[in-house]
Design a protein around this motif. Sequence first.
Motif, PDB file in Angstrom:
ATOM      1  N   THR A  22      66.428  73.983   1.829  1.00 25.19           N
ATOM      2  CA  THR A  22      66.438  73.736   3.180  1.00 25.19           C
ATOM      3  C   THR A  22      65.517  74.734   3.890  1.00 25.19           C
ATOM      4  O   THR A  22      64.951  75.627   3.261  1.00 25.19           O
ATOM      5  N   GLU A  23      65.413  74.376   4.948  1.00 28.55           N
ATOM      6  CA  GLU A  23      64.551  75.465   5.840  1.00 28.55           C
ATOM      7  C   GLU A  23      65.350  76.699   5.888  1.00 28.55           C
ATOM      8  O   GLU A  23      66.495  76.601   6.124  1.00 28.55           O
ATOM      9  N   TYR A  24      64.746  77.659   5.683  1.00 24.83           N
ATOM     10  CA  TYR A  24      65.215  79.042   5.717  1.00 24.83           C
ATOM     11  C   TYR A  24      66.068  79.323   6.897  1.00 24.83           C
ATOM     12  O   TYR A  24      66.916  80.021   6.803  1.00 24.83           O
ATOM     13  N   VAL A  25      65.498  79.134   8.023  1.00 18.73           N
ATOM     14  CA  VAL A  25      65.956  79.558   9.321  1.00 18.73           C
ATOM     15  C   VAL A  25      67.145  78.874   9.512  1.00 18.73           C
ATOM     16  O   VAL A  25      68.123  79.402  10.067  1.00 18.73           O
ATOM     17  N   ASN A  26      67.274  77.486   9.050  1.00 13.64           N
ATOM     18  CA  ASN A  26      68.506  77.037   9.274  1.00 13.64           C
ATOM     19  C   ASN A  26      69.649  77.323   8.164  1.00 13.64           C
ATOM     20  O   ASN A  26      70.895  77.295   8.463  1.00 13.64           O
ATOM     21  N   TYR A  27      69.225  77.799   7.013  1.00 12.44           N
ATOM     22  CA  TYR A  27      70.093  78.526   6.107  1.00 12.44           C
ATOM     23  C   TYR A  27      70.575  79.681   6.708  1.00 12.44           C
ATOM     24  O   TYR A  27      71.961  80.025   6.474  1.00 12.44           O
ATOM     25  N   VAL A  28      69.774  80.755   7.305  1.00  8.88           N
ATOM     26  CA  VAL A  28      70.254  81.947   7.462  1.00  8.88           C
ATOM     27  C   VAL A  28      70.925  82.054   8.939  1.00  8.88           C
ATOM     28  O   VAL A  28      71.817  83.275   8.916  1.00  8.88           O
ATOM     29  N   VAL A  29      70.822  81.163   9.894  1.00 14.25           N
ATOM     30  CA  VAL A  29      71.445  81.705  11.044  1.00 14.25           C
ATOM     31  C   VAL A  29      73.073  81.800  11.205  1.00 14.25           C
ATOM     32  O   VAL A  29      73.367  82.633  11.736  1.00 14.25           O
ATOM     33  N   PRO A  30      73.662  80.878  10.312  1.00 12.36           N
ATOM     34  CA  PRO A  30      75.268  81.091  10.350  1.00 12.36           C
ATOM     35  C   PRO A  30      75.382  82.584   9.884  1.00 12.36           C
ATOM     36  O   PRO A  30      76.582  83.160  10.148  1.00 12.36           O
ATOM     37  N   GLY A  31      74.782  82.796   8.831  1.00 14.42           N
ATOM     38  CA  GLY A  31      75.095  84.443   8.298  1.00 14.42           C
ATOM     39  C   GLY A  31      74.716  85.419   9.405  1.00 14.42           C
ATOM     40  O   GLY A  31      75.452  86.367   9.558  1.00 14.42           O
ATOM     41  N   ILE A  32      73.659  85.216  10.062  1.00 13.49           N
ATOM     42  CA  ILE A  32      73.226  86.073  11.262  1.00 13.49           C
ATOM     43  C   ILE A  32      74.317  86.199  12.471  1.00 13.49           C
ATOM     44  O   ILE A  32      74.559  87.115  12.934  1.00 13.49           O
ATOM     45  N   LEU A  33      75.094  84.758  12.494  1.00 10.85           N
ATOM     46  CA  LEU A  33      76.046  84.797  13.325  1.00 10.85           C
ATOM     47  C   LEU A  33      77.162  85.762  13.233  1.00 10.85           C
ATOM     48  O   LEU A  33      78.014  86.570  13.815  1.00 10.85           O
ATOM     49  N   LEU A  34      77.679  85.740  11.781  1.00 10.03           N
ATOM     50  CA  LEU A  34      78.755  86.556  11.450  1.00 10.03           C
ATOM     51  C   LEU A  34      78.352  88.076  11.463  1.00 10.03           C
ATOM     52  O   LEU A  34      79.078  88.926  11.446  1.00 10.03           O
ATOM     53  N   LEU A  35      76.997  88.183  11.180  1.00 11.60           N
ATOM     54  CA  LEU A  35      76.585  89.590  11.167  1.00 11.60           C
ATOM     55  C   LEU A  35      76.451  90.258  12.721  1.00 11.60           C
ATOM     56  O   LEU A  35      76.852  91.299  12.363  1.00 11.60           O
ATOM     57  N   THR A  36      76.528  89.383  13.623  1.00  4.89           N
ATOM     58  CA  THR A  36      76.430  89.784  14.791  1.00  4.89           C
ATOM     59  C   THR A  36      77.680  90.218  15.219  1.00  4.89           C
ATOM     60  O   THR A  36      78.138  91.206  15.915  1.00  4.89           O
ATOM     61  N   THR A  37      78.795  89.236  14.853  1.00  4.66           N
ATOM     62  CA  THR A  37      80.171  89.621  15.142  1.00  4.66           C
ATOM     63  C   THR A  37      80.606  90.873  14.340  1.00  4.66           C
ATOM     64  O   THR A  37      81.519  91.672  15.078  1.00  4.66           O
ATOM     65  N   GLY A  38      80.113  91.288  13.410  1.00  3.25           N
ATOM     66  CA  GLY A  38      80.343  92.574  12.565  1.00  3.25           C
ATOM     67  C   GLY A  38      79.880  93.824  13.466  1.00  3.25           C
ATOM     68  O   GLY A  38      80.678  94.768  13.495  1.00  3.25           O
ATOM     69  N   TYR A  39      78.680  93.417  14.158  1.00  2.00           N
ATOM     70  CA  TYR A  39      78.164  94.499  14.969  1.00  2.00           C
ATOM     71  C   TYR A  39      78.858  94.907  16.118  1.00  2.00           C
ATOM     72  O   TYR A  39      79.418  96.039  16.569  1.00  2.00           O
ATOM     73  N   GLY A  40      79.488  93.883  16.707  1.00  2.00           N
ATOM     74  CA  GLY A  40      80.309  93.835  17.934  1.00  2.00           C
ATOM     75  C   GLY A  40      81.623  94.566  17.439  1.00  2.00           C
ATOM     76  O   GLY A  40      82.181  95.368  18.480  1.00  2.00           O
ATOM     77  N   ALA A  41      82.281  94.053  16.376  1.00  2.00           N
ATOM     78  CA  ALA A  41      83.532  94.628  16.097  1.00  2.00           C
ATOM     79  C   ALA A  41      83.543  96.040  15.819  1.00  2.00           C
ATOM     80  O   ALA A  41      84.668  96.795  16.143  1.00  2.00           O
ATOM     81  N   ALA A  42      82.460  96.535  15.195  1.00  2.00           N
ATOM     82  CA  ALA A  42      82.357  97.913  14.686  1.00  2.00           C
ATOM     83  C   ALA A  42      82.155  98.719  16.198  1.00  2.00           C
ATOM     84  O   ALA A  42      82.656 100.118  16.144  1.00  2.00           O
ATOM     85  N   SER A  43      81.746  98.206  17.207  1.00  2.00           N
ATOM     86  CA  SER A  43      81.558  98.907  18.247  1.00  2.00           C
ATOM     87  C   SER A  43      83.034  99.262  18.936  1.00  2.00           C
ATOM     88  O   SER A  43      83.277 100.230  19.374  1.00  2.00           O
ATOM     89  N   THR A  44      83.948  98.153  18.698  1.00  2.00           N
ATOM     90  CA  THR A  44      85.321  98.241  19.024  1.00  2.00           C
ATOM     91  C   THR A  44      86.033  99.373  18.821  1.00  2.00           C
ATOM     92  O   THR A  44      86.813 100.012  19.135  1.00  2.00           O
ATOM     93  N   ALA A  45      86.015  99.701  17.282  1.00  2.00           N
ATOM     94  CA  ALA A  45      86.434 100.721  16.678  1.00  2.00           C
ATOM     95  C   ALA A  45      85.892 102.014  17.175  1.00  2.00           C
ATOM     96  O   ALA A  45      86.757 103.010  17.391  1.00  2.00           O
ATOM     97  N   MET A  46      84.708 102.225  17.515  1.00  2.00           N
ATOM     98  CA  MET A  46      84.335 103.545  18.277  1.00  2.00           C
ATOM     99  C   MET A  46      84.666 103.738  19.811  1.00  2.00           C
ATOM    100  O   MET A  46      85.064 104.770  20.028  1.00  2.00           O
ATOM    101  N   VAL A  47      84.867 102.645  20.453  1.00  2.00           N
ATOM    102  CA  VAL A  47      85.446 102.818  21.828  1.00  2.00           C
ATOM    103  C   VAL A  47      86.901 103.186  21.626  1.00  2.00           C
ATOM    104  O   VAL A  47      87.408 103.806  22.468  1.00  2.00           O
ATOM    105  N   VAL A  48      87.757 102.581  20.674  1.00  2.00           N
ATOM    106  CA  VAL A  48      89.154 102.815  20.389  1.00  2.00           C
ATOM    107  C   VAL A  48      89.389 104.471  20.142  1.00  2.00           C
ATOM    108  O   VAL A  48      90.259 104.904  20.745  1.00  2.00           O
ATOM    109  N   ALA A  49      88.573 104.746  19.063  1.00  2.00           N
ATOM    110  CA  ALA A  49      88.440 106.163  18.880  1.00  2.00           C
ATOM    111  C   ALA A  49      88.296 106.984  19.952  1.00  2.00           C
ATOM    112  O   ALA A  49      88.886 108.197  20.053  1.00  2.00           O
TER     113      ALA A  49
END
Length: 257
Positions: A57-84
């Motif tokens: 399929t069009e690669y942009v359509n394939y990759v966007v769901p993965g990028i969304l989860l990567l985005t949440t990973g970056y956001g959650a990682a910052s939570t660990a630093m704020v709590v620390a």
Amino acid sequence: MSHQGVVAACSDAATMIDRSVRLARRNVDTLFASILLPLLMMALFVYVFGGAINTGTEYVNYVVPGILLLTTGYGAASTAMVVADDMNSGMIDRLRSLPIHSFAVLTGHVVASVARNAASTAIVIVASLAMGFRPGGGVVDWLAAAGLLLLYVVALSWLAAGLGVIAKSVESASTLSFFMLFLPYLSSAFVPPESMPSWLQPVSEHQPVTPVIETIRSLLIGTPMGNSGRIALAWCSGLLLFSVVLATSLYRRRNSR
């Protein structure tokens, strides 16, 4: 817990949520990085590597769901630093002298994490549409995808909060949360698992990120879902339960010293 206890706990949680959200608004660098890095990754894969990757399929359509989860990973990682930072800067020591529920402190950080992730996810979706992402899902599909992402973000944020509790510094919290950023690269986020070496395929297929991505991909662009939806819900629900118990237990143990 009595009715008055429930009301007090909710009031404490609301206070800590307000504090954490205000801190998140002031921490522009963290918010900017959690948005910019996924956007750069998406641009890199779509415009540099996308033409060489065959996904059917069009690669942009394939990759966007993965990028969304990567985005949440970056956001959650910052939570660990704020709590620390809270745990090691003396903030928690000051809270010990107040009649505040321990659950409220971590809840505030988790809600702030969800708010940050909602903002960054919306920006990533708008950018992906500009890059050619053309989802075919209806309103119900989008709501289902948003609900699954929300469950995943909350579970990951609670896990990050637990890591922040045990971290001895902000830097060590960043190191502990690294796997949140790394796990999507071993999933079906960027390439189909069958294109990976035979020894790596089971890792990609049987980890929590892949069924979540495949479910969101199915809802948004119409790929076959199979049993990915049930597996994704099971993984996210189990991770949420484990993370809440872990984070609150570690917080109470450290606070009792």
